[in-house]
Structure formats: structure tokens, C-alpha cells
Design a protein around this motif. Structure first.
Motif, PDB file in Angstrom:
ATOM      1  N   SER A  77      27.802  33.761  48.793  1.00 23.32           N
ATOM      2  CA  SER A  77      29.089  33.656  48.249  1.00 23.32           C
ATOM      3  C   SER A  77      29.560  32.094  48.098  1.00 23.32           C
ATOM      4  CB  SER A  77      29.758  33.959  49.929  1.00 23.32           C
ATOM      5  OG  SER A  77      28.705  35.681  50.646  1.00 23.32           O
ATOM      6  N   ARG A  78      29.028  31.034  49.571  1.00 23.90           N
ATOM      7  CA  ARG A  78      29.023  30.285  48.990  1.00 23.90           C
ATOM      8  C   ARG A  78      29.693  29.512  47.673  1.00 23.90           C
ATOM      9  NH1 ARG A  78      29.840  26.955  54.174  1.00 23.90           N
ATOM     10  NH2 ARG A  78      28.821  28.424  55.019  1.00 23.90           N
ATOM     11  N   ALA A  79      28.369  29.587  46.989  1.00 21.53           N
ATOM     12  CA  ALA A  79      28.335  29.366  45.657  1.00 21.53           C
ATOM     13  C   ALA A  79      29.665  29.686  45.390  1.00 21.53           C
ATOM     14  CB  ALA A  79      26.984  29.584  45.129  1.00 21.53           C
ATOM     15  N   LEU A  80      29.810  30.726  44.891  1.00 18.95           N
ATOM     16  CA  LEU A  80      31.355  31.067  44.518  1.00 18.95           C
ATOM     17  C   LEU A  80      32.549  31.104  44.689  1.00 18.95           C
ATOM     18  CD1 LEU A  80      30.290  35.736  44.453  1.00 18.95           C
ATOM     19  CD2 LEU A  80      30.665  34.310  42.191  1.00 18.95           C
ATOM     20  N   VAL A  81      32.428  30.382  45.771  1.00 18.33           N
ATOM     21  CA  VAL A  81      33.821  30.201  46.687  1.00 18.33           C
ATOM     22  C   VAL A  81      33.580  28.303  45.983  1.00 18.33           C
ATOM     23  CG1 VAL A  81      34.232  28.539  48.934  1.00 18.33           C
ATOM     24  CG2 VAL A  81      33.507  31.185  49.016  1.00 18.33           C
ATOM     25  N   SER A  82      32.575  27.735  45.942  1.00 21.94           N
ATOM     26  CA  SER A  82      32.405  26.600  45.307  1.00 21.94           C
ATOM     27  C   SER A  82      32.801  25.967  44.033  1.00 21.94           C
ATOM     28  CB  SER A  82      30.901  25.566  45.294  1.00 21.94           C
ATOM     29  OG  SER A  82      30.904  25.764  47.222  1.00 21.94           O
ATOM     30  N   VAL A  83      32.263  27.582  43.151  1.00 16.64           N
ATOM     31  CA  VAL A  83      32.466  27.270  41.948  1.00 16.64           C
ATOM     32  C   VAL A  83      33.882  27.053  41.458  1.00 16.64           C
ATOM     33  CG1 VAL A  83      32.228  28.600  39.155  1.00 16.64           C
ATOM     34  CG2 VAL A  83      30.633  28.071  40.925  1.00 16.64           C
ATOM     35  N   THR A  84      34.790  28.594  42.280  1.00 18.18           N
ATOM     36  CA  THR A  84      35.793  28.702  42.246  1.00 18.18           C
ATOM     37  C   THR A  84      36.987  27.096  42.809  1.00 18.18           C
ATOM     38  OG1 THR A  84      35.841  30.510  42.622  1.00 18.18           O
ATOM     39  CG2 THR A  84      38.078  30.186  42.942  1.00 18.18           C
ATOM     40  N   ILE A  85      36.215  26.892  43.930  1.00 10.58           N
ATOM     41  CA  ILE A  85      37.153  25.044  44.338  1.00 10.58           C
ATOM     42  C   ILE A  85      37.154  24.230  43.110  1.00 10.58           C
ATOM     43  CG2 ILE A  85      37.112  23.359  46.045  1.00 10.58           C
ATOM     44  CD1 ILE A  85      36.191  25.452  47.986  1.00 10.58           C
ATOM     45  N   ALA A  86      34.987  24.141  42.365  1.00  7.81           N
ATOM     46  CA  ALA A  86      35.329  23.067  41.253  1.00  7.81           C
ATOM     47  C   ALA A  86      35.693  23.438  40.310  1.00  7.81           C
ATOM     48  CB  ALA A  86      33.773  22.766  41.262  1.00  7.81           C
ATOM     49  N   ALA A  87      36.188  24.667  39.826  1.00  8.35           N
ATOM     50  CA  ALA A  87      37.110  24.759  37.947  1.00  8.35           C
ATOM     51  C   ALA A  87      38.475  24.612  38.348  1.00  8.35           C
ATOM     52  CB  ALA A  87      36.833  26.186  38.143  1.00  8.35           C
ATOM     53  N   THR A 108      25.275  36.215  39.256  1.00  9.06           N
ATOM     54  CA  THR A 108      25.408  36.362  37.328  1.00  9.06           C
ATOM     55  C   THR A 108      26.060  36.290  36.316  1.00  9.06           C
ATOM     56  OG1 THR A 108      26.139  38.593  38.043  1.00  9.06           O
ATOM     57  CG2 THR A 108      23.648  38.945  38.270  1.00  9.06           C
ATOM     58  N   LYS A 109      25.572  35.688  35.500  1.00  8.66           N
ATOM     59  CA  LYS A 109      26.286  35.301  34.704  1.00  8.66           C
ATOM     60  C   LYS A 109      27.428  36.230  34.265  1.00  8.66           C
ATOM     61  CE  LYS A 109      23.307  33.293  32.214  1.00  8.66           C
ATOM     62  NZ  LYS A 109      22.292  33.108  30.156  1.00  8.66           N
ATOM     63  N   ASP A 110      27.519  37.319  34.632  1.00 19.46           N
ATOM     64  CA  ASP A 110      28.674  38.218  34.283  1.00 19.46           C
ATOM     65  C   ASP A 110      29.714  38.155  35.862  1.00 19.46           C
ATOM     66  OD1 ASP A 110      28.204  39.519  31.956  1.00 19.46           O
ATOM     67  OD2 ASP A 110      26.722  41.335  32.805  1.00 19.46           O
ATOM     68  N   GLU A 111      29.206  38.112  36.504  1.00 17.44           N
ATOM     69  CA  GLU A 111      30.092  37.458  38.419  1.00 17.44           C
ATOM     70  C   GLU A 111      30.777  36.607  38.108  1.00 17.44           C
ATOM     71  OE1 GLU A 111      27.618  39.767  41.718  1.00 17.44           O
ATOM     72  OE2 GLU A 111      26.359  37.873  41.046  1.00 17.44           O
ATOM     73  N   ILE A 112      30.061  35.533  37.232  1.00 15.94           N
ATOM     74  CA  ILE A 112      31.249  33.704  36.851  1.00 15.94           C
ATOM     75  C   ILE A 112      32.085  34.535  35.975  1.00 15.94           C
ATOM     76  CG2 ILE A 112      30.776  31.866  36.007  1.00 15.94           C
ATOM     77  CD1 ILE A 112      27.524  31.696  37.120  1.00 15.94           C
ATOM     78  N   VAL A 113      31.825  35.006  34.931  1.00 10.22           N
ATOM     79  CA  VAL A 113      32.732  35.677  33.699  1.00 10.22           C
ATOM     80  C   VAL A 113      34.114  36.017  34.509  1.00 10.22           C
ATOM     81  CG1 VAL A 113      33.172  37.040  32.327  1.00 10.22           C
ATOM     82  CG2 VAL A 113      31.064  35.614  31.683  1.00 10.22           C
ATOM     83  N   GLU A 114      33.296  37.194  35.865  1.00 10.72           N
ATOM     84  CA  GLU A 114      34.471  38.146  36.463  1.00 10.72           C
ATOM     85  C   GLU A 114      35.655  36.933  37.377  1.00 10.72           C
ATOM     86  OE1 GLU A 114      35.854  40.601  36.026  1.00 10.72           O
ATOM     87  OE2 GLU A 114      34.917  41.241  34.882  1.00 10.72           O
ATOM     88  N   LEU A 115      34.417  35.877  37.822  1.00 12.63           N
ATOM     89  CA  LEU A 115      35.608  35.002  38.760  1.00 12.63           C
ATOM     90  C   LEU A 115      36.957  33.753  38.137  1.00 12.63           C
ATOM     91  CD1 LEU A 115      33.720  32.371  40.593  1.00 12.63           C
ATOM     92  CD2 LEU A 115      35.584  31.634  39.223  1.00 12.63           C
ATOM     93  N   PHE A 116      35.777  34.001  36.607  1.00 10.90           N
ATOM     94  CA  PHE A 116      37.320  33.519  35.846  1.00 10.90           C
ATOM     95  C   PHE A 116      38.171  33.637  34.786  1.00 10.90           C
ATOM     96  CE2 PHE A 116      33.391  29.944  35.491  1.00 10.90           C
ATOM     97  CZ  PHE A 116      34.448  29.045  35.491  1.00 10.90           C
TER      98      PHE A 116
END
Length: 145
Positions: A77-87, A108-116
């Protein structure tokens, strides 16, 4: 790339680090290694003054020793938040590191795509697309590993 290993071991097997580094710094380096799956390496530019070592130590202790070591959120969860902040901030190199941590933490890569896709709605298409290009580079690294 010019770089300096922040952490790791010295020639005598002792913890390598800037002057004044103690157990908090080693704890931060251990956390970073766990999250990244490898030792933390921070690129440095030529001509860095001696005080730069203090900056790297303090930033490492705060980020990996204080923030990432807290309870309340799991690493994923912390990683998803951190990717979002940095992006959202458009910080390319920190985003690259956060993406590596996210993938190493089970995102997953698919989750990262969804994040974007979600990021595009709130931070704008230009920022999301620019940051997504970094994600594609990290995905490619992950395929070559």
C-alpha cells in the motif's frame, strides 16, 4: 552513470556510510535493501561537497528509517501511495525507484497501469503520460532481470 553506493560494506566488513552514521542509518539501509531487493545506490554528481554525505544520510534515515518503517500501511500500500506521489510531482528518478519498490512489494504491472489511468483524471494527461514513460522503462528492466 556516476554513482556512489550509499550503504553496503566497507573493505573491513563494517557498515559503510558517511561520517556520523549510526544504527539508525544502518536500519534505514536494511529497510531500503528489503524494499528494493538490492542495496540502495544513490547517483551523485561530480563536485559534491562533503556536506552532501550528511544530506544523503539524513534523507535515507528519514525516508527508509522513519517513513517506510512505520506501521499502519503495509509495504504494498505504501508503495502504491509513493508511486502516485512521485508521478504527480513529476520526480523522474524518485519515481523510477518507487516503481521498483512497488514491483518488489507485489504490485503488478496491471495495477500500476490502473494507477496511471486514475492519476490522469486528477493530475492531468500530460503528467500521467510523462510519468508512465518511466514506468515503461522500469517494466522493461523487470523483463530483462
Amino acid at each position: 552513470m556516476t554513482g556512489s553506493r550509499v550503504g553496503g560494506r566497507g573493505h573491513d566488513g563494517s557498515a559503510a556510510g558517511p561520517p556520523g552514521a549510526g544504527p539508525d542509518y544502518q536500519h534505514a539501509l536494511d529497510t531500503a535493501r528489503r524494499l528494493l531487493g538490492q542495496p540502495l545506490v544513490l547517483p551523485l554528481g561530480p563536485g559534491e561537497p562533503a556536506s552532501g554525505a550528511d544530506f544523503r544520510r539524513l534523507a535515507t534515515e528519514h525516508t527508509f528509517g522513519d517513513s517506510w518503517s512505520r506501521g499502519g500501511l503495509d509495504d504494498r500500500s505504501r508503495a502504491l501511495v509513493s508511486v502516485t506521489i512521485a508521478a504527480t510531482l513529476g520526480t523522474r528518478e524518485p519515481l523510477r525507484g518507487q516503481l521498483r519498490i512497488a514491483l518488489n512489494s507485489g504490485v503488478t504491472k496491471d495495477e500500476i497501469v490502473e494507477l496511471f489511468i486514475h492519476l490522469e483524471a486528477y493530475a492531468g494527461a500530460a503528467r500521467a503520460f510523462d510519468s508512465y514513460q518511466i514506468a515503461l522503462e522500469v517494466f522493461a528492466e523487470n523483463n530483462n532481470a
